[in-house]
Design an enzyme around this catalytic site. Sequence first.
Site, PDB file in Angstrom:
ATOM      1  N   ASN A  47      35.124  49.918  39.609  1.00 53.32           N
ATOM      2  CA  ASN A  47      35.676  48.582  39.816  1.00 53.32           C
ATOM      3  C   ASN A  47      34.593  47.751  40.520  1.00 53.32           C
ATOM      4  O   ASN A  47      34.288  47.974  41.691  1.00 53.32           O
ATOM      5  CB  ASN A  47      36.935  48.693  40.680  1.00 53.32           C
ATOM      6  CG  ASN A  47      37.678  47.375  40.798  1.00 53.32           C
ATOM      7  OD1 ASN A  47      37.134  46.330  40.454  1.00 53.32           O
ATOM      8  ND2 ASN A  47      38.903  47.423  41.285  1.00 53.32           N
TER       9      ASN A  47
ATOM     10  N   GLU B  38      35.838  46.304  35.196  1.00 56.51           N
ATOM     11  CA  GLU B  38      35.840  47.747  35.395  1.00 56.51           C
ATOM     12  C   GLU B  38      35.081  48.415  34.259  1.00 56.51           C
ATOM     13  O   GLU B  38      35.238  48.047  33.096  1.00 56.51           O
ATOM     14  CB  GLU B  38      37.270  48.282  35.437  1.00 56.51           C
ATOM     15  CG  GLU B  38      38.109  47.677  36.561  1.00 56.51           C
ATOM     16  CD  GLU B  38      39.528  48.231  36.566  1.00 56.51           C
ATOM     17  OE1 GLU B  38      39.692  49.453  36.705  1.00 56.51           O
ATOM     18  OE2 GLU B  38      40.456  47.428  36.397  1.00 56.51           O
TER      19      GLU B  38
END
Length: 312
Positions: free
Chosen positions: A214, A260
Amino acid sequence: MQRWRGLEDIPQDWGRSVVTIGSYDGVHRGHQLIIGRTVERARELSVPAVVVTFDPHPSEVVRPGSHPPLLAPHHRRAELMAELGVDAVLVLPFTAEFSQLSAADFIVKVLVDKLRARAVVEGPNFRFGHRAAGNVAFLAELGTSYDYEVEVIDLHVSGEAGGGEPFSSTLTRRLIAAGDVEGASEILGRPHRVEGIVVRGAQRGRELGYPTANVETLPHTAIPADGVYAGWLTANGERMPAAISVGTNPQFDGTERTVEAYAIDRVGLDLYGLHVAVDFLAFVRGQEKFDSIDSLLVAMGEDVKKCRDLTA
């Protein structure tokens, strides 16, 4: 390559140089023509090639709140310029006070007194000084008094991207915002890159069998449209094929937009706290909300297969 922030960082014994000035966000193929000629002319004159740029983007100071999405942070631009042979990059802090500097004063304070310009290379639409009053004709006019020459390079490059529109940072931003990362790559001469620190998210990817990095992106980053992309994740100098998700994760009613990246077929990666780069190769599909987790897993499996094939 030397990197200076502010005029005071320039060595006092700095000799003559060939200079080009501009934001050069993205260092796209048009920019590369000007910077490449700057380096070439510097080699011909046996002096260093210097790029002068600004931080923050001038529009943010002149029109607060209008900062454009950035195609590359300053350290990345410097890397790309170094690859082109540039010897020094000067980043000038663009302040309200600096924005009041007249075109003539800019020439004297920056080009003459500090960089001792032997030649200046610019595009035909280059503007500078308070209210952008200076242009290449004015630059050349003062060159006769201050012993520097001016060379104007046509940075017009076009291709399929944007339907044949001339390549520019503005067009590149527009294509990225629309998810056309392949068109952006044509303009940049490489895949569009997003950088940032890997932070802890909801860890749903890990629970679903696809652990993702992330990425907390840098301020004002140009982020592609929501969807799934094939590309690469670079961490600790290693470039790994990746399936990249951009969006709010509607499957779980998310609200925060994230980037991500799943490093394909890699097990046990611990990237938390690392600065990573995500390169976007191709758009795979738009963001969707599926009717079940099983349907989502099937789609994710297909996404990874497509991304594996595209990056092979």
